[in-house]
Scaffold this motif. Structure first.
Motif, PDB file in Angstrom:
ATOM      1  N   ARG A 181      -2.038  14.174   5.924  1.00 23.66           N
ATOM      2  CA  ARG A 181      -2.974  13.269   6.592  1.00 23.66           C
ATOM      3  C   ARG A 181      -2.692  11.816   6.212  1.00 23.66           C
ATOM      4  O   ARG A 181      -2.739  10.920   7.063  1.00 23.66           O
ATOM      5  CB  ARG A 181      -4.421  13.657   6.236  1.00 23.66           C
ATOM      6  CG  ARG A 181      -4.886  14.939   6.926  1.00 23.66           C
ATOM      7  CD  ARG A 181      -6.383  15.150   6.739  1.00 23.66           C
ATOM      8  NE  ARG A 181      -6.725  15.384   5.326  1.00 23.66           N
ATOM      9  CZ  ARG A 181      -6.703  16.576   4.737  1.00 23.66           C
ATOM     10  NH1 ARG A 181      -6.340  17.651   5.440  1.00 23.66           N
ATOM     11  NH2 ARG A 181      -7.032  16.727   3.480  1.00 23.66           N
ATOM     12  N   ARG A 182      -2.410  11.599   4.929  1.00 21.35           N
ATOM     13  CA  ARG A 182      -2.096  10.221   4.511  1.00 21.35           C
ATOM     14  C   ARG A 182      -0.825   9.719   5.199  1.00 21.35           C
ATOM     15  O   ARG A 182      -0.755   8.574   5.650  1.00 21.35           O
ATOM     16  CB  ARG A 182      -1.924  10.156   2.988  1.00 21.35           C
ATOM     17  CG  ARG A 182      -3.233  10.259   2.210  1.00 21.35           C
ATOM     18  CD  ARG A 182      -3.046   9.739   0.790  1.00 21.35           C
ATOM     19  NE  ARG A 182      -2.027  10.506   0.078  1.00 21.35           N
ATOM     20  CZ  ARG A 182      -2.265  11.568  -0.699  1.00 21.35           C
ATOM     21  NH1 ARG A 182      -3.520  11.991  -0.853  1.00 21.35           N
ATOM     22  NH2 ARG A 182      -1.292  12.202  -1.311  1.00 21.35           N
ATOM     23  N   GLN A 186      -3.587  17.039   2.367  1.00 22.93           N
ATOM     24  CA  GLN A 186      -4.016  15.659   2.109  1.00 22.93           C
ATOM     25  C   GLN A 186      -2.842  14.697   2.233  1.00 22.93           C
ATOM     26  O   GLN A 186      -2.965  13.612   2.827  1.00 22.93           O
ATOM     27  CB  GLN A 186      -4.625  15.565   0.710  1.00 22.93           C
ATOM     28  CG  GLN A 186      -5.257  14.217   0.419  1.00 22.93           C
ATOM     29  CD  GLN A 186      -5.920  14.195  -0.956  1.00 22.93           C
ATOM     30  OE1 GLN A 186      -5.780  15.133  -1.742  1.00 22.93           O
ATOM     31  NE2 GLN A 186      -6.652  13.130  -1.211  1.00 22.93           N
ATOM     32  N   GLN A 207       0.826  -1.200   0.000  1.00 19.75           N
ATOM     33  CA  GLN A 207       0.000   0.000   0.000  1.00 19.75           C
ATOM     34  C   GLN A 207       0.868   1.261   0.000  1.00 19.75           C
ATOM     35  O   GLN A 207       0.510   2.280  -0.604  1.00 19.75           O
ATOM     36  CB  GLN A 207      -0.897  -0.011   1.240  1.00 19.75           C
ATOM     37  CG  GLN A 207      -1.776   1.226   1.400  1.00 19.75           C
ATOM     38  CD  GLN A 207      -2.489   1.235   2.753  1.00 19.75           C
ATOM     39  OE1 GLN A 207      -2.642   0.200   3.400  1.00 19.75           O
ATOM     40  NE2 GLN A 207      -2.901   2.404   3.180  1.00 19.75           N
ATOM     41  N   CYS A 208       2.014   1.192   0.657  1.00 19.98           N
ATOM     42  CA  CYS A 208       2.932   2.343   0.716  1.00 19.98           C
ATOM     43  C   CYS A 208       3.827   2.427  -0.510  1.00 19.98           C
ATOM     44  O   CYS A 208       4.710   3.296  -0.587  1.00 19.98           O
ATOM     45  CB  CYS A 208       3.799   2.244   1.972  1.00 19.98           C
ATOM     46  SG  CYS A 208       2.886   2.404   3.517  1.00 19.98           S
ATOM     47  N   ASP A 257      -1.539   8.912   8.772  1.00 22.19           N
ATOM     48  CA  ASP A 257      -2.247   7.634   8.876  1.00 22.19           C
ATOM     49  C   ASP A 257      -1.260   6.464   8.744  1.00 22.19           C
ATOM     50  O   ASP A 257      -1.357   5.472   9.476  1.00 22.19           O
ATOM     51  CB  ASP A 257      -3.328   7.528   7.798  1.00 22.19           C
ATOM     52  CG  ASP A 257      -4.510   8.467   8.057  1.00 22.19           C
ATOM     53  OD1 ASP A 257      -4.642   8.925   9.224  1.00 22.19           O
ATOM     54  OD2 ASP A 257      -5.275   8.742   7.116  1.00 22.19           O
ATOM     55  N   ARG A 258      -0.336   6.615   7.780  1.00 20.92           N
ATOM     56  CA  ARG A 258       0.667   5.550   7.609  1.00 20.92           C
ATOM     57  C   ARG A 258       1.546   5.413   8.848  1.00 20.92           C
ATOM     58  O   ARG A 258       1.873   4.306   9.271  1.00 20.92           O
ATOM     59  CB  ARG A 258       1.541   5.823   6.383  1.00 20.92           C
ATOM     60  CG  ARG A 258       0.811   5.740   5.051  1.00 20.92           C
ATOM     61  CD  ARG A 258       1.779   5.514   3.890  1.00 20.92           C
ATOM     62  NE  ARG A 258       2.850   6.493   3.854  1.00 20.92           N
ATOM     63  CZ  ARG A 258       2.776   7.690   3.274  1.00 20.92           C
ATOM     64  NH1 ARG A 258       1.627   8.050   2.678  1.00 20.92           N
ATOM     65  NH2 ARG A 258       3.802   8.512   3.276  1.00 20.92           N
TER      66      ARG A 258
END
Length: 622
Positions: free
Chosen positions: A591-592, A588, A24-25, A595-596
């Motif tokens: 925030r991502r 944005q 995902q990263c 979250d990671r």
């Protein structure tokens, strides 16, 4: 068993989640790391790596475990980028793996292909040697003998660390007849703990060591200090290293195990059993079998370690992404300024590196001066003693014990020379590293063997039965006899008879005196030649080792500086990347990234908790 099964299931779930998170990263490389570790899950053999510095007794230990003294070379280290694998098979065989294909060899030739003193042509491009033999100790077990992890043998250390990627357990060898664990060995263990969780310390050569217990306690103390120091700089590092404090210590003696086997072959079972018990090999064999039986548990520990390493990399990137996407850009600017300043300082350091290394080129001359001065002091008492030998019998007695005496003196001087050279070179090279802002390295010549230095065959001058020299001895003797005879003839008619007897006695004494002096001169010359030859051999051996140190330290410095530059430049690029984005895009992205970072923290917390549980279960195998 249910507890172990539950732990394994938790590890598998964690690995799947970390793998999905890495993808995902966008880090396919980290995902692949986990895939490779997990791919070993179905292997039916437990891989146990035996590692340690040179001369710690690794190869002899493995030979004793399989009851085959001399199978693996014990007088030299395993060659760089090579490893020796022992697994069970129907017959004794050896296969060399090379870049251009495999070659089956006679097991007696293993040293030629796999040791540092082997045939250079044969060991070129050798990746490893697989040895099979039918022995119950290898049932479900694969033993790997590795190159020494001495800090100055950089290729050896890197090769051994790479091998740990495929290890289920690590046996780390230390010697009861050597120094306590050194810092570079502890640093290797810190790297090893990132890859393997099941670690046991094997204290070898306990058969002749009166202070084995004291050395074991000193090793424990140094290990605890190392873990505590790591904790002060990084709590996470302390948590990763904590299992080492609970790792089992297994004192063993391969020498006593070999003696037990010899007694058993003679039918002396009681004597063999006592020697085997004293060898300590039984508990070690039990631990290896327990690792084989607890294969899934030890493999789970390896998977968890890989997960922690992957999550650490992902968290570091997320932290920088959060900073680089800050709204006012202040945090990004601050971090960029720090990186730019660090790059400027690094550029200056790399520019000055050659200047700092100039003094290292003269270490060989200083070593030569130390050797000459030490041996000159040792030689003086011999020259004095030779000058005090007044008879041929005394010379003969002195000559009989001289070779052994001189060799012992040179061997004693060797220890002093090695200690002084170690201090000199260690100080000089660590000053070089300090000037570059790098960590010091422990340097010790204790493992270097003294070269063979005795080559002259000492012998006295010919005895009195040798042929008479008429010109040098006969004519003077006749003249003396006539003179004495004429002088005594005035006093006694038999003077002409006594004269030759007295002359013969005088000339015999003179001849003996001259032989003594010739023997003294010959002994002084030969002793001088012996010490000169010893100085040359010792100087050459030490200069070679010091040159190896110097090259290795400078290579290590270059690699470290290049790595620092690469890391700083990559970090600067990451910090500059969001500069052209709008405020909305940066928000944005922040925030991502946050979250990671939170997800990485959550998974890391689970992984560390699992690692603690598994560590306790693995240590219980002992």
């Amino acid at each position: 068993m249910p507890v172990t099964t539950d732990l394994v299931q938790q590890v598998l779930r964690l690995a799947n989640e970390v793998n999905a998170f890495a993808k995902q990263c966008g880090r396919a490389d980290l995902s692949q790391t986990l895939v490779e570790v997990a791919a070993r899950w179905k292997e039916t053999e437990t891989t146990i790596v035996v590692a340690g510095a040179q001369k710690r007794g690794k190869s002899r230990l493995i030979n004793a475990l399989v009851g085959r003294p001399g199978l693996l070379p014990v007088d030299a280290d395993v060659a760089t980028n090579c490893h020796l694998t022992l697994r069970r098979g129907p017959v004794l065989s050896a296969t060399v793996h090379r870049n251009d294909g495999d070659v089956v060899i006679d097991p007696e030739q293993i040293a030629d292909y796999a040791s540092t003193t082997g045939d250079p042509a044969k060991r070129r491009d050798v990746l490893g040697v697989d040895v099979t033999m039918d022995h119950p100790m290898l049932d479900g077990v694969r033993l790997l003998d590795t190159p020494g992890v001495d800090s100055l043998t950089l290729g050896h250390r890197q090769a051994t660390v790479a091998i740990l990627q495929r290890a289920d357990a690590l046996l780390f060898a230390l010697s009861a007849q050597d120094q306590p664990v050194l810092r570079h060995e502890l640093e290797f263990l810190a790297e090893a703990m990132e890859r393997v969780q099941a670690v046991a310390f094997v204290l070898t050569k306990v058969e002749d060591s009166a202070n084995a217990q004291a050395l074991l306690e000193e090793n424990r103390r140094r290990l605890a200090t190392f873990v505590a120091d790591a904790g002060r700089s990084s709590p996470g590092a302390a948590a990763a290293l904590a299992p080492l404090l609970e790792a089992p210590w297994l004192p063993v003696s391969a020498k006593l195990a070999e003696a037990a086997a010899a007694q058993r072959s003679l039918g002396r079972e009681d004597r063999a059993a006592k020697l085997q018990e004293r060898s300590g090999m039984g508990p070690l064999e039990d631990y290896i079998r327990a690792c084989a039986g607890g294969r899934e548990l030890t493999r789970s520990a390896t998977v968890v370690s890989a997960c922690v390493s992957v999550l650490s990399s992902l968290a570091a990137v997320a932290e920088d992404d959060v900073a680089s996407a800050s709204e006012d850009g202040a945090e990004t600017a601050r971090r960029l300024a720090e990186v730019d300043k660090a790059l400027e300082e690094l550029t200056r350091t790399m520019r000055d590196r050659r200047r700092h290394a100039v003094g290292n080129q003269f270490l060989g001359r200083e070593v030569s001066a130390i050797v000459r001065a030490r041996l000159a002091r040792v030689r003086q008492p011999y020259e004095q003693a030779i000058s005090e030998l007044g008879t041929r019998a005394a010379l003969e007695r002195y000559l009989a014990q001289l070779p052994e005496s001189v060799e012992q003196s040179i061997r004693a001087a060797w220890d002093d020379i090695v200690a002084e050279v170690s201090r000199l070179v260690g100080r000089a090279l660590n000053e070089f590293l300090a000037a570059l802002g790098l960590e010091p390295m422990e340097m010790d010549l204790a493992k270097l063997s003294m070269p063979a230095v005795w080559s002259h065959e000492l012998q006295s001058e010919p005895g009195e039965s040798a042929k008479l020299d008429l010109l040098r001895e006969g004519v003077p003797a006749a003249t003396m006899a006539v003179t004495i005879g004429m002088a005594l003839a005035h006093l006694n008619p038999i003077g002409f008879l006594i004269g030759p007897a007295i002359a013969a006695a005088v000339m015999s004494r003179r001849r003996e005196w001259e032989q003594v002096h010739r023997n003294q001169a010959a002994l002084r010359r030969l002793v001088s030649e012996q010490f000169t030859q010893a100085a040359g051999e010792i100087t050459l051996a030490l200069e070679r080792e010091v040159a190896s140190w110097r090259v290795a330290v400078e290579e290590t410095a270059d690699i470290a500086l290049a790595g620092q530059r690469k890391e700083l430049e990559a970090r600067r690029a990451e910090l500059r990347a969001p500069a052209g984005r709008s405020a909305a895009d940066r928000g944005q992205a922040r925030r991502r990234a946050a979250d990671r970072l939170a997800r990485a923290g959550e998974l890391t917390e689970r992984a560390l908790a699992l690692r603690g549980e598994i560590g306790s279960a693995v240590n219980a195998l002992a």
